[in-house]
Design a protein around this motif. Sequence first.
Motif, PDB file in Angstrom:
ATOM      1  N   GLY A   1      14.417 -14.576  -3.081  1.00 52.45           N
ATOM      2  CA  GLY A   1      15.465 -15.149  -3.915  1.00 52.45           C
ATOM      3  C   GLY A   1      16.184 -14.120  -4.767  1.00 52.45           C
ATOM      4  O   GLY A   1      16.987 -14.475  -5.637  1.00 52.45           O
ATOM      5  N   LEU A   2      15.922 -12.819  -4.535  1.00 53.71           N
ATOM      6  CA  LEU A   2      16.540 -11.753  -5.324  1.00 53.71           C
ATOM      7  C   LEU A   2      17.844 -11.294  -4.680  1.00 53.71           C
ATOM      8  O   LEU A   2      17.998 -11.321  -3.460  1.00 53.71           O
ATOM      9  N   ASP A   3      18.770 -10.822  -5.532  1.00 53.08           N
ATOM     10  CA  ASP A   3      20.051 -10.326  -5.032  1.00 53.08           C
ATOM     11  C   ASP A   3      19.866  -9.015  -4.287  1.00 53.08           C
ATOM     12  O   ASP A   3      18.958  -8.218  -4.578  1.00 53.08           O
ATOM     13  N   HIS A   4      20.775  -8.773  -3.350  1.00 53.61           N
ATOM     14  CA  HIS A   4      20.726  -7.554  -2.548  1.00 53.61           C
ATOM     15  C   HIS A   4      20.821  -6.313  -3.429  1.00 53.61           C
ATOM     16  O   HIS A   4      20.189  -5.281  -3.169  1.00 53.61           O
ATOM     17  N   GLY A   5      21.616  -6.400  -4.514  1.00 54.31           N
ATOM     18  CA  GLY A   5      21.786  -5.255  -5.402  1.00 54.31           C
ATOM     19  C   GLY A   5      20.500  -4.816  -6.074  1.00 54.31           C
ATOM     20  O   GLY A   5      20.320  -3.625  -6.382  1.00 54.31           O
ATOM     21  N   LEU A   6      19.593  -5.772  -6.324  1.00 57.99           N
ATOM     22  CA  LEU A   6      18.308  -5.417  -6.932  1.00 57.99           C
ATOM     23  C   LEU A   6      17.485  -4.536  -6.001  1.00 57.99           C
ATOM     24  O   LEU A   6      16.823  -3.590  -6.443  1.00 57.99           O
ATOM     25  N   PHE A   7      17.520  -4.840  -4.712  1.00 60.13           N
ATOM     26  CA  PHE A   7      16.776  -4.025  -3.752  1.00 60.13           C
ATOM     27  C   PHE A   7      17.390  -2.630  -3.620  1.00 60.13           C
ATOM     28  O   PHE A   7      16.681  -1.638  -3.418  1.00 60.13           O
ATOM     29  N   GLN A   8      18.719  -2.544  -3.759  1.00 58.33           N
ATOM     30  CA  GLN A   8      19.378  -1.242  -3.688  1.00 58.33           C
ATOM     31  C   GLN A   8      18.985  -0.358  -4.870  1.00 58.33           C
ATOM     32  O   GLN A   8      18.670   0.826  -4.698  1.00 58.33           O
TER      33      GLN A   8
ATOM     34  N   SER B   1      16.712   3.223  -5.009  1.00 58.33           N
ATOM     35  CA  SER B   1      17.166   4.469  -5.643  1.00 58.33           C
ATOM     36  C   SER B   1      16.155   4.971  -6.665  1.00 58.33           C
ATOM     37  O   SER B   1      15.827   6.167  -6.703  1.00 58.33           O
ATOM     38  N   ILE B   2      15.668   4.082  -7.523  1.00 61.98           N
ATOM     39  CA  ILE B   2      14.705   4.483  -8.557  1.00 61.98           C
ATOM     40  C   ILE B   2      13.405   4.972  -7.916  1.00 61.98           C
ATOM     41  O   ILE B   2      12.821   5.970  -8.347  1.00 61.98           O
ATOM     42  N   LYS B   3      12.948   4.286  -6.880  1.00 63.48           N
ATOM     43  CA  LYS B   3      11.706   4.663  -6.210  1.00 63.48           C
ATOM     44  C   LYS B   3      11.807   6.059  -5.605  1.00 63.48           C
ATOM     45  O   LYS B   3      10.816   6.811  -5.571  1.00 63.48           O
ATOM     46  N   SER B   4      13.002   6.421  -5.134  1.00 66.64           N
ATOM     47  CA  SER B   4      13.163   7.725  -4.490  1.00 66.64           C
ATOM     48  C   SER B   4      12.900   8.881  -5.439  1.00 66.64           C
ATOM     49  O   SER B   4      12.634  10.006  -5.002  1.00 66.64           O
TER      50      SER B   4
ATOM     51  N   SER C   1      21.269  13.327 -10.047  1.00 63.62           N
ATOM     52  CA  SER C   1      22.414  12.952 -10.886  1.00 63.62           C
ATOM     53  C   SER C   1      23.133  11.741 -10.306  1.00 63.62           C
ATOM     54  O   SER C   1      23.606  10.865 -11.052  1.00 63.62           O
ATOM     55  N   GLU C   2      23.200  11.677  -8.963  1.00 64.32           N
ATOM     56  CA  GLU C   2      23.846  10.544  -8.304  1.00 64.32           C
ATOM     57  C   GLU C   2      23.082   9.248  -8.567  1.00 64.32           C
ATOM     58  O   GLU C   2      23.675   8.207  -8.852  1.00 64.32           O
ATOM     59  N   VAL C   3      21.743   9.347  -8.489  1.00 67.85           N
ATOM     60  CA  VAL C   3      20.908   8.167  -8.727  1.00 67.85           C
ATOM     61  C   VAL C   3      21.013   7.732 -10.186  1.00 67.85           C
ATOM     62  O   VAL C   3      21.109   6.535 -10.490  1.00 67.85           O
ATOM     63  N   LYS C   4      20.993   8.703 -11.096  1.00 63.65           N
ATOM     64  CA  LYS C   4      21.086   8.388 -12.527  1.00 63.65           C
ATOM     65  C   LYS C   4      22.407   7.679 -12.837  1.00 63.65           C
ATOM     66  O   LYS C   4      22.448   6.690 -13.579  1.00 63.65           O
ATOM     67  N   LEU C   5      23.497   8.185 -12.255  1.00 65.03           N
ATOM     68  CA  LEU C   5      24.808   7.573 -12.467  1.00 65.03           C
ATOM     69  C   LEU C   5      24.849   6.159 -11.879  1.00 65.03           C
ATOM     70  O   LEU C   5      25.436   5.248 -12.483  1.00 65.03           O
ATOM     71  N   GLN C   6      24.223   5.988 -10.712  1.00 66.31           N
ATOM     72  CA  GLN C   6      24.181   4.657 -10.088  1.00 66.31           C
ATOM     73  C   GLN C   6      23.481   3.655 -10.992  1.00 66.31           C
ATOM     74  O   GLN C   6      23.929   2.513 -11.153  1.00 66.31           O
ATOM     75  N   CYS C   7      22.363   4.066 -11.602  1.00 68.93           N
ATOM     76  CA  CYS C   7      21.608   3.175 -12.492  1.00 68.93           C
ATOM     77  C   CYS C   7      22.443   2.790 -13.713  1.00 68.93           C
ATOM     78  O   CYS C   7      22.506   1.616 -14.104  1.00 68.93           O
ATOM     79  N   GLU C   8      23.080   3.773 -14.308  1.00 61.07           N
ATOM     80  CA  GLU C   8      23.841   3.530 -15.533  1.00 61.07           C
ATOM     81  C   GLU C   8      25.027   2.600 -15.288  1.00 61.07           C
ATOM     82  O   GLU C   8      25.445   1.851 -16.184  1.00 61.07           O
ATOM     83  N   ASN C   9      25.566   2.630 -14.085  1.00 63.64           N
ATOM     84  CA  ASN C   9      26.736   1.812 -13.768  1.00 63.64           C
ATOM     85  C   ASN C   9      26.377   0.476 -13.116  1.00 63.64           C
ATOM     86  O   ASN C   9      27.272  -0.332 -12.826  1.00 63.64           O
ATOM     87  N   SER C  10      25.112   0.243 -12.866  1.00 66.35           N
ATOM     88  CA  SER C  10      24.704  -0.974 -12.161  1.00 66.35           C
ATOM     89  C   SER C  10      24.323  -2.083 -13.142  1.00 66.35           C
ATOM     90  O   SER C  10      23.604  -1.854 -14.119  1.00 66.35           O
ATOM     91  N   ARG C  11      24.783  -3.299 -12.844  1.00 64.34           N
ATOM     92  CA  ARG C  11      24.404  -4.448 -13.675  1.00 64.34           C
ATOM     93  C   ARG C  11      22.979  -4.909 -13.377  1.00 64.34           C
ATOM     94  O   ARG C  11      22.470  -5.812 -14.045  1.00 64.34           O
ATOM     95  N   TYR C  12      22.365  -4.288 -12.375  1.00 60.39           N
ATOM     96  CA  TYR C  12      21.009  -4.681 -11.997  1.00 60.39           C
ATOM     97  C   TYR C  12      19.937  -3.776 -12.605  1.00 60.39           C
ATOM     98  O   TYR C  12      18.743  -4.002 -12.403  1.00 60.39           O
ATOM     99  N   TRP C  13      20.367  -2.750 -13.366  1.00 63.28           N
ATOM    100  CA  TRP C  13      19.404  -1.765 -13.873  1.00 63.28           C
ATOM    101  C   TRP C  13      18.376  -2.423 -14.793  1.00 63.28           C
ATOM    102  O   TRP C  13      17.178  -2.318 -14.585  1.00 63.28           O
ATOM    103  N   ASN C  14      18.833  -3.125 -15.801  1.00 66.71           N
ATOM    104  CA  ASN C  14      17.917  -3.810 -16.718  1.00 66.71           C
ATOM    105  C   ASN C  14      17.184  -4.957 -16.017  1.00 66.71           C
ATOM    106  O   ASN C  14      15.995  -5.208 -16.277  1.00 66.71           O
ATOM    107  N   LYS C  15      17.898  -5.636 -15.137  1.00 67.23           N
ATOM    108  CA  LYS C  15      17.283  -6.752 -14.408  1.00 67.23           C
ATOM    109  C   LYS C  15      16.108  -6.269 -13.561  1.00 67.23           C
ATOM    110  O   LYS C  15      15.082  -6.964 -13.442  1.00 67.23           O
TER     111      LYS C  15
END
Length: 737
Positions: free
Chosen positions: A597-604, A608-611, A624-638
């Motif tokens: 039941g989780l959104d696809h963005g959460l798995f993405q 990235s974080i696991k890598s 740096s790419e992964v860090k930027l992805q996290c900061e710009n993602s609405r799923y980071w805190n989720k």
Amino acid sequence: MEQLYLFDLHLTERKSDEKVILPRIPEITGEVREVIDQLKEAYADPSNNRPWCIATSWGKDSTLLSICVWVALLETNPEKRTRKVFFISSDTGLEHPRLTEYVRKTIGILNEKAVEQGLSCVEGRLVKPRKKDSFACKVVGKGMILPTPKSKFRWCTDAWKIAPAERFIKELMHRYGSVCVMTGVRSAESIKRATSIKKHGSSELVYPKIGKNKTVNGRVISTFISGRYESQPIAHIQDADLWEVLMKFFKFPWGGRFYEMYSFYSDQGECPMQTEMKASCGSNSRNGCIFCGFHKEDSMLAYFRDQNEPWAHPISELKKIIHATLFDANFREPVRRRRVKKLDTFNSLNNRLYDDVDQGTLFDLDKHLEPICIGGLPVNPDLAMGSLTLEGRIFLLKNILYYQKLAGIEIISTDELEEIQVMWAEDGWKRNELDIEPEKLYYRGPLVLYPDYTLNARETHIIDEGFSSMESKVFWITEEFGGGEQEIWAHLEKAKRIKGYAIPFYWQPILHNNEYWNSVVFVVCKPGIRTLDQARSFVDEFISCAANERATEQMNRPLMYWNLQTNSKSQHQYLSELLYRGESPDDIPLDTIVYSGLDHGLFQIAHSIKSFSALSVIRYRNFSEVKLQCENSRYWNKYYEVLLNRFHQDEDKALFLLDRGYHHLLIPNEVKTALGLSDLQLYLNYHSKYYGGNFEYVLIKGDTFDIHELSLTLHEEIRTIISKCLITEGYSSNIEE
């Protein structure tokens, strides 16, 4: 009445250098005495010297028969004891532990006492199933279904008890030319047994064994098995007479003790003086195999459980699991093995083989073709379910190994475990240690179908423990295939081996415009599949995986996620572990994503974080790419909300992040603040694990720090670097240098 000890008469006939120790035998009168006299006469019969084979389980009936035979031998002149007498017992390895111990001990003592008492003609033997016929190999290895009252054939009795005894009897026939098999059956045991004795027995003590009947000129003629004789010496003995004799013995002539045998009945409430044929008095008190499917409640097992025998509770739990899986359609092969051999040759509509006419005129095209499903239910089901799937066998093995260790008894031996793996390999199993490790796997309950593949709601008990928001439903999904039955089966067999599980299905051939195709109906009942669209997606993904070039690389992945799903204690734990794995969404089975039941963005974001976890082996992205992805993602805190929702205490959440080696720059500041984690602590913890720190975590409290579970294999410089760095920052160490 003064007791007579009959063997004092023989003492004067023995040589002085023979050290023969005779047992004390109480006086035996009445009909049992008559049986002994008949046996003495038969033993001394000069017309033959065929051996006797006494088939005994050491229950009350076979114990009485053994007493009669033993006493008859002791009352026979030693010089005339030339006929061999074998006492044989079947050791299935599945009896209750106390019963198994009693039988094995009795055979051992019997051989010792026979020597002591000068009975060189007597020999005790334990006969066992061949390894390939054992419970382990038949059920867990090959996936055969344990017989129940629903079964047409009770194969277990034949394979585990009768066949081992028959092999030994055939050896005797080969060695001696003929043999007489004696059994302790009695008419008083049950009405069914009385009828059987009347039908197959004889007025003679020893009589030829009847073989298969044959028809000659329209007449049915009974035939006899050459060299095979049978005897039922105590068939007419009543219960009262049986117990009267047995209770005279404190110790049986071969050394076994009465109270041990008696306890198997008295502990379960069987009346030793029962004189009527009543089903309510001890009818099932001495059941055989611990997994027997013919009794809803094994009273002997229940007794041991009530007495808190350490093995009884684990075995009771295991028995429930095994019985529940027997008719679970999700654990059964959709096609029976023997039916596979007849694919493309059998017309399921009229239950006969195809011929040239059938192939061309299977349906009358002038008539309206009956649909495969009406209202979502099957109309013309074809195949009955087969043996346990590989998934089902793995499920059983892991649970059996877990519970046998807990119970302290051996159900599957090391040799049998190796043989199981050989059998599995024949069905496409890839050898791995995970599948053969002891593990208590969670079971949601069986999906039971009627022979027409409609739902048996009365016996279906799907329980989503820990997944209360998930409602299991059943869907019938129809898919059209080209080709014949063999091609369809091969395709779905490949899909099953890739996915690690099967979906129950059946098919019907359809003819239109002189072209054949098949409509295959899949029965879907999986946790998390709550809509028809989800069920269709699940089936489509199952079918398509067989044609996917990457499928062979993903063979164990669906099974891995299935095990994760079934073993999680709660929905929160399942979702947490699912995200922590951090696999690419493209590598996660569709049914797993749907169920979560989780959104696809959460798995993405999880991927990235696991890598860049300290424990990650492969790093194929720029930090740096992964860090930027996290900061710009609405799923980071989720992501962290779902990841840590399994824990109630903030300290447990913090310890989880430290233990798993999360990078401090990939954790939101709000999360770090809420959990009291500093960047320094996370940074040092991350690098200690990255460079080989084999300990749980670096914990900072107040102005002190502590390194938990420090290992001797820790990189030699890490401990010093961490300590110096923390001390420089104003902390003091709790670890002694």
